[in-house]
Design a protein around this motif. Structure first.
Motif, PDB file in Angstrom:
ATOM      1  N   ILE B 627     -51.382-132.329  47.987  1.00 29.35           N
ATOM      2  CA  ILE B 627     -52.494-132.362  46.951  1.00 29.35           C
ATOM      3  C   ILE B 627     -52.814-130.953  46.410  1.00 29.35           C
ATOM      4  O   ILE B 627     -53.140-130.672  45.052  1.00 29.35           O
ATOM      5  CB  ILE B 627     -53.968-132.899  47.721  1.00 29.35           C
ATOM      6  CG1 ILE B 627     -53.719-134.208  48.261  1.00 29.35           C
ATOM      7  CG2 ILE B 627     -55.267-132.716  46.991  1.00 29.35           C
ATOM      8  CD1 ILE B 627     -54.563-134.929  49.240  1.00 29.35           C
ATOM      9  N   ALA B 628     -52.711-130.057  47.202  1.00 34.76           N
ATOM     10  CA  ALA B 628     -53.119-128.463  46.570  1.00 34.76           C
ATOM     11  C   ALA B 628     -51.952-128.423  45.545  1.00 34.76           C
ATOM     12  O   ALA B 628     -52.265-127.764  44.538  1.00 34.76           O
ATOM     13  CB  ALA B 628     -52.634-127.565  47.708  1.00 34.76           C
ATOM     14  N   GLN B 629     -50.752-128.710  45.672  1.00 31.47           N
ATOM     15  CA  GLN B 629     -49.800-128.472  44.527  1.00 31.47           C
ATOM     16  C   GLN B 629     -50.057-129.246  43.499  1.00 31.47           C
ATOM     17  O   GLN B 629     -49.592-128.951  42.218  1.00 31.47           O
ATOM     18  CB  GLN B 629     -48.269-128.928  45.181  1.00 31.47           C
ATOM     19  CG  GLN B 629     -47.624-127.844  46.278  1.00 31.47           C
ATOM     20  CD  GLN B 629     -47.598-126.599  45.480  1.00 31.47           C
ATOM     21  OE1 GLN B 629     -46.629-126.296  44.597  1.00 31.47           O
ATOM     22  NE2 GLN B 629     -48.236-125.685  45.844  1.00 31.47           N
ATOM     23  N   GLU B 631     -52.960-130.172  42.470  1.00 34.89           N
ATOM     24  CA  GLU B 631     -54.126-129.542  41.759  1.00 34.89           C
ATOM     25  C   GLU B 631     -53.623-128.173  41.073  1.00 34.89           C
ATOM     26  O   GLU B 631     -54.055-127.788  39.932  1.00 34.89           O
ATOM     27  CB  GLU B 631     -55.204-128.971  42.768  1.00 34.89           C
ATOM     28  CG  GLU B 631     -55.774-130.183  43.656  1.00 34.89           C
ATOM     29  CD  GLU B 631     -56.728-129.704  44.967  1.00 34.89           C
ATOM     30  OE1 GLU B 631     -57.275-130.486  45.450  1.00 34.89           O
ATOM     31  OE2 GLU B 631     -56.322-128.698  45.380  1.00 34.89           O
ATOM     32  N   GLY B 632     -52.689-127.550  41.878  1.00 33.76           N
ATOM     33  CA  GLY B 632     -52.313-126.042  41.060  1.00 33.76           C
ATOM     34  C   GLY B 632     -51.469-126.490  39.775  1.00 33.76           C
ATOM     35  O   GLY B 632     -51.738-125.568  38.806  1.00 33.76           O
ATOM     36  N   VAL B 635     -53.791-127.285  36.866  1.00 33.75           N
ATOM     37  CA  VAL B 635     -54.410-126.006  36.353  1.00 33.75           C
ATOM     38  C   VAL B 635     -53.587-125.312  35.544  1.00 33.75           C
ATOM     39  O   VAL B 635     -53.733-124.918  34.518  1.00 33.75           O
ATOM     40  CB  VAL B 635     -55.339-125.273  37.281  1.00 33.75           C
ATOM     41  CG1 VAL B 635     -55.620-123.793  36.748  1.00 33.75           C
ATOM     42  CG2 VAL B 635     -56.215-125.978  38.353  1.00 33.75           C
TER      43      VAL B 635
END
Lengths: 151, 727
Positions: B627-629, B631-632, B635
Motif C-alpha cells: 500500500i505504501a508503494q 501511495e508513493g 504521489v
C-alpha cells in the motif's frame, strides 16, 4: 576558524574554514550525519536541524552564525526512549528511502512544540518546505496527527 | 574501520565462499558499514560439510540472520525477502535480523531463467517476484538442516519431526529444541536435497507472507543512524567534486590550472574524459575550487545542437511518415487495411517531456583503491551492485574478486542508481590519488548530468466500422532513448483486433535512462487518454467502454471494477470536480485508478483531491508495504504529470535544482489515497511501479470530463492547461 557551540546538549569546538556551512561541518567534521544534503539551497529541507530550538536549513547556515548557540540534530532527539514523533513515524511506517526523514522529523518536532494541536492545514503549511520524493506525505501527516491527537 | 591490508584479506571469491559456506554459520558476512571475516562470538564453528544455504546464519543465542541480496531504496523488499525465507524455515520473526548479502551474483543474483544466480539488480519491480520461489526453497532447505540435526541428536527418524516458530518438535515424545540450541552443535549434512514444492508451506499456513510486518530498516531511518553512502567516512578519506561537460560528449580543456591549485585545501586536479575532478580536504573546498575552474569545452558533440522543443516537430514528422520503418513492438492482423476500411477514425497525438529522477540523495560513492592499485573497496548505494563492482574492477584493470563492495541504503533510486557512472568516477579519482575518495554530486550536478526518462511523441489511431465496432489500433512512438520507449505500449488487457505498435527512435546523443516504470508512464498516459477521447467520441462512459474492451480478460476486469466501486463511479461529481479513470499493467501487476481533480481556471492549476486504486499483484508478501508503494507511486506520478519537465537547448539541460525542476510538495499531495489489494494466489508480481503510470491517464481523463478539453502533453503545466482551455 574555531567555533564553539552546543551540539545535542554537549559542548563542541570545531575548526573549519570561515565560510563553512553548518551542514558540512556537522556531517564531515563532527561525523553527525543524520542531517542530509539534498539541494544546498534551502529548497528541500533534508538538512533541517534546530538552532536554539528553531528549525533551520543547515545547508545555508554559516558556521559563524552558530557560535555560542545550541544545535540539535536528529541524533539528539531521543532520550531514554524515542521522541514520540519518531515512534509515530515507526507506527505509521512513514519512511520509504528515509533520506528526507531526519529533516521531516526535525521540522515536525518544531511544529508541535509551537503548536501542540495543529489542524491538518497547519501541519501542511508548516511541513511544506520538506520534500519527499518517495511520496510518503500522507503517512507523515498521519504520524504527526497521531502524536498531536494523543495529547 | 579496518585498514587497507585487512580489507584486502576480506575479499570474497566464489571459491572461498564455497569453502566456508558448508556450515550453518555462513562464514563471510558483510554489514552496511563493516566488512570482515565473520567469526561472531556465539556463532557456530565452521565444520567440514559440503555447501548449504548461503542465506541464513544462526547464532547460539537464537538470532537468525537472513541475507538480503537486493538494494533497499525504500521499496521495503529487504523485509519482504527476509519474511519469505523466515516463513519457510519456520523462524520466529522476533529472532530475525537482516544484513546485506555479499555482492556475489552467482549466489545471490535474481532468479534468471528459472533459478537464482542472475544479476544482482533491483529494477523493474523484480525483487519479490524474482526471488520468491528461490527464497522459499532456500528457507525450506534451512529448515531441513535444522530437522536433520535434531533427528541426529535425538536419534529419531527425521520424518517424525516437525517445527514450530524457531523450534524443532518431536510430537511422539513431546521433546522440543530451539533453533538456537541446535546452532550449538549443528553440522551441515553432506548433501542438502532439493525440497519439492509440495513440501513447502500451504498459503493457509503462512504466518509472515501476507501479514504486514514492521519494516526492518525504518527504526534506523527515524533516529539518523541509517547509513547511506554519503554518510560513510573512511580514515584518510578526501573529498571530490567534478565539473562535468554541460553538453554530453564535450571534452574539457582546463585553462587556469595554476590558479585553481591555489585554492585552500585543494589536493589535486584530475582530468577526466568528460570533466575535471577536484580532490580536496573537505567537500566545500572541492566546491570552491570548482567554482574557479575555467574550462573550454570541445565543440561538435552529437548532442550539441539538440533542442527538445524543436525535436517534437521532427518526431512528429517521423511518426507521420508513412514510409518509415521502425521497430515493431506488436503487430496482429492488418491494422493498415482495417484503418483504410474504417468509417470512423480517431487520429490523435500525445507528447511528454524528459523527466529527471530527483532521488533525494544525490549520487555519490566512496571508493578506496589500495596503495598498490591491485585491490579496492567501495561503499555504494546501487541498484546494480555487481555492475558497480565490475565497473570498479574494469576501471582499475583488476579482477572482480579484488573489489569489495559494501552496499549501503539508497536515498532513492528510481532507475538512476542502476547506472555505475558515479561509481566509476570515484574509482578513477581514488586510483589517481590512491587514497579513499568520497565523490559527491551536488544537486545541480545530479540534474544537469542526469540521465532522463526520454521525450516521447505518440501518434495513436483507432478505426471503427459502421456497426461502431473497434477494428483497428495503430500506435507509433517516436523519440530518443532507444529501448526505453516501448514498455507498456501494448495494452494486452484490451481486445484490439488489427493492431500495430511501432517505435521509431533516434539517438540524439543526450543521456537517457530507465525512470520508475520506464516507458509505462508516457505510454499508459497516451493510451488511456486516447481511450477516453474515443469513448467520448463514441458517446460511451469510460468505464463502460473499458468493460467492453476487456471482454475475455476477467482477472483484469475485476481490478477495473474494484477501482470503480471504490470511487463510486457513476455517482454525481462534487461541485467543481470530476473523476477520471485509468488502467495499466506493469511487471505482471494489474492496477486501476481513479483521480478526482479540480481546476483553477484563472491560473490553470490542477489539483488532485482524492485517488482510489485497486491492485492485483498476485500473492502480496507485505500488504502494508505494498500500500505504501502504491501511495508513493501515486504521489510521484502526480508530480511527474503536473510538474516535471527537463528541457534541452543547444544540448544543455536548462534546469538545475528544485526551484526550476519542482517536485510535488505536501500541500499538493491528494487529501486521500485509498488502495485496495485484491486477494490472489497467483505468483507475486511487481508492485513498486504499479501505480505511477496510472496518473497521466487518470488526471487527463478527469480534466476531459471536467472541461470537455483534452490534455495531450505531459506535464500538464498551468500554461498548457490554459492553452488547452482556449483550444
Amino acid at each position: 576558524m574555531k567555533t564553539s557551540f552546543k551540539l545535542n546538549g554537549k559542548p563542541v569546538q570545531v575548526e573549519t574554514a570561515p565560510d563553512a556551512t553548518l551542514l558540512w561541518t556537522l556531517r564531515d567534521a563532527l561525523q553527525m550525519t543524520g542531517a542530509k544534503y539534498g539541494c544546498g539551497a534551502s529548497l528541500c529541507g533534508a538538512c533541517t536541524v534546530h538552532l536554539d530550538g528553531m528549525p533551520v536549513r543547515a545547508c545555508m547556515t554559516p558556521i559563524s552564525m552558530v557560535a555560542g548557540r545550541s544545535v540539535t540534530t536528529i541524533e539528539g532527539l531521543a532520550g531514554e526512549e524515542l521522541h514520540p514523533l519518531q515512534q509515530a513515524w515507526i507506527d505509521e511506517q512513514a519512511p520509504q528511502c528515509g533520506y528526507c526523514q531526519p529533516g521531516q522529523i526535525m521540522q515536525a518536532v518544531a511544529l508541535l512544540r509551537d503548536n501542540p494541536r495543529p489542524s491538518r492545514e497547519q501541519i501542511i503549511a508548516y511541513m511544506n518546505g520538506v520534500l519527499c520524493r518517495c511520496g510518503a506525505y500522507l503517512r507523515i501527516i498521519k504520524a504527526i496527527e497521531r502524536v498531536s491527537q494523543s495529547r | 574501520m579496518k585498514n587497507q591490508k585487512d580489507n584486502t584479506q576480506a575479499q570474497i571469491s566464489r571459491r572461498q565462499f564455497l569453502a566456508t559456506a558448508g556450515t550453518i554459520t555462513f562464514a563471510v558476512a558483510t554489514g552496511v558499514f563493516t566488512a570482515r571475516l565473520f567469526e561472531e562470538e556465539g556463532g557456530v564453528a565452521p565444520s567440514d560439510g559440503s555447501p548449504i544455504t548461503a542465506w541464513v546464519r544462526l547464532d547460539k543465542s537464537g538470532r537468525i540472520t537472513v541475507f538480503n541480496p537486493a538494494a533497499e531504496m525504500g521499496q521495503g523488499s529487504m523485509t519482504a525477502l527476509a519474511a519469505i525465507i523466515a516463513e519457510e524455515m519456520d523462524a520466529d520473526w522476533a529472532d530475525v535480523h537482516i544484513e546485506f548479502s555479499p555482492i556475489e551474483p552467482d549466489i545471490y543474483g535474481l532468479q534468471w531463467g528459472g533459478k537464482l544466480g542472475g544479476p544482482m539488480i533491483t529494477v523493474g519491480s523484480r525483487t519479490v517476484r524474482g526471488y520468491y520461489r528461490g527464497l522459499r526453497h532456500a528457507g525450506a532447505q534451512a529448515r531441513y538442516v535444522l530437522l536433520y540435526n535434531a533427528a541426529e541428536k535425538w536419534g529419531v527418524p527425521q520424518p517424525e519431526l516437525t517445527t514450530e516458530p524457531s523450534a524443532v518438535i518431536h510430537p511422539a515424545s513431546g521433546r522440543r529444541m530451539s533453533y538456537g540450541e541446535i546452532a550449538a552443535f549443528a553440522k551441515a549434512p553432506a548433501d542438502i536435497p532439493d525440497i519439492p514444492e509440495a513440501q513447502w508451506k500451504k498459503p493457509e499456513q503462512f504466518r509472515l507472507i501476507g501479514h504486514s510486518l514492521p519494516r526492518f530498516d525504518i527504526p534506523a531511518k527515524v533516529d539518523g543512524s541509517a547509513m547511506y553512502s554519503i554518510d560513510i567516512q573512511v580514515p584518510g578519506m578526501v573529498y571530490a567534486a567534478i565539473s562535468r561537460s554541460p553538453v554530453n560528449g564535450a571534452k574539457p580543456e582546463l585553462l587556469n590550472e595554476r590558479d585553481v591549485r591555489e585554492t585552500e585545501g585543494l589536493i589535486d586536479i584530475v582530468r577526466l574524459d568528460h570533466g575535471i575532478g577536484l580532490l580536496a580536504e573537505t567537500f566545500e573546498q572541492a566546491l570552491k575550487a570548482r567554482k574557479n575552474l575555467q574550462i573550454r569545452w570541445s565543440e561538435g558533440a552529437k548532442a550539441q545542437s539538440y533542442d527538445s522543443q524543436e525535436a517534437f516537430e521532427r518526431y512528429r514528422e517521423m511518426a507521420h511518415d508513412e514510409k518509415a520503418k521502425g521497430d515493431v513492438a506488436a503487430s496482429e492482423g492488418d491494422a493498415a487495411r482495417a484503418l483504410q476500411s474504417a468509417v470512423k477514425i480517431y487520429d490523435l497525438e500525445y507528447r511528454n517531456d524528459f523527466a529527471y529522477h530527483a532521488q533525494m540523495e544525490p549520487l555519490n560513492a566512496v571508493v578506496s583503491v589500495a596503495p598498490d592499485g591491485k585491490s579496492a573497496e567501495a561503499w555504494v548505494g546501487s541498484q546494480a551492485p555487481d555492475t558497480a563492482r565490475r565497473a570498479i574492477a574494469e576501471t582499475l584493470g583488476i579482477d572482480f574478486s579484488q573489489v569489495k563492495l559494501h552496499p549501503c541504503y539508497l536515498g532513492g533510486g528510481f532507475g538512476r542508481r542502476s547506472m555505475a557512472d558515479y561509481v566509476e568516477e570515484a574509482a578513477i579519482l581514488s586510483n589517481h590519488i590512491r587514497r579513499p575518495v568520497k565523490l559527491v554530486w551536488t544537486r545541480e550536478d545530479d540534474v544537469q548530468y542526469g540521465a532522463f526518462r526520454p521525450i516521447f511523441f505518440h501518434r495513436l489511431r483507432a478505426g471503427f466500422d459502421k456497426e461502431g465496432k473497434l477494428t483497428a489500433w495503430n500506435h507509433i512512438i517516436a523519440g530518443t532513448g532507444g529501448g526505453l520507449l516501448d514498455s507498456g505500449a501494448r495494452p494486452q488487457y484490451y481486445t484490439l483486433p488489427n493492431l500495430h505498435i511501432e517505435v521509431r527512435a533516434v539517438d540524439e546523443g543526450v543521456r537517457t535512462k530507465h525512470w520508475r516504470a520506464v516507458a509505462h508512464g508516457p505510454n499508459k498516459f497516451a493510451i488511456e487518454a486516447f481511450i477516453d477521447e474515443i469513448a467520448a467520441g463514441q458517446g460511451a462512459d469510460p468505464l463502460e467502454f473499458r468493460r467492453w474492451l476487456m471482454k475475455g480478460h476477467p482477472r483484469e476486469l475485476r481490478v477495473l471494477e474494484e477501482a470503480a466501486r471504490m470511487a463510486n463511479w457513476g455517482s454525481p461529481e462534487r461541485e467543481g470536480r470530476a473523476r477520471g479513470l485509468a488502467f495499466i499493467e506493469r511487471s505482471g501487476a494489474y492496477a486501476a485508478g481513479v483521480a478526482e481533480i479540480s481546476l483553477d481556471r484563472d491560473s490553470g492549476q490542477i489539483r488532485v483531491h482524492r485517488v482510489w486504486a485497486a491492485l492485483d499483484a498476485g500473492v502480496v508478501v507485505q500488504p502494508d508495504n505494498a500500500i505504501a508503494q502504491m501511495e508513493g507511486g501515486i504521489v510521484m506520478g502526480i508530480s511527474s504529470v503536473l510538474l516535471e519537465s527537463i528541457t534541452f537547448r543547444n544540448g544543455k539541460v536548462q534546469q538545475s535544482n528544485f526551484h526550476d525542476y519542482p517536485i510535488l510538495r505536501m500541500a499538493d499531495a491528494p487529501e486521500s489515497i485509498d488502495i485496495s489489494l485484491i486477494p490472489s494466489q497467483e505468483p507475486p508480481a511487481g508492485i513498486g511501479e504499479a501505480s505511477l503510470p496510472l496518473m497521466g491517464g487518470a488526471i487527463a481523463n478527469a480534466f476531459l470530463k471536467l472541461t470537455g478539453k483534452p490534455l495531450r502533453h505531459m506535464p500538464f503545466t498551468p500554461e498548457r492547461v490554459l492553452a488547452a482551455l482556449e483550444g
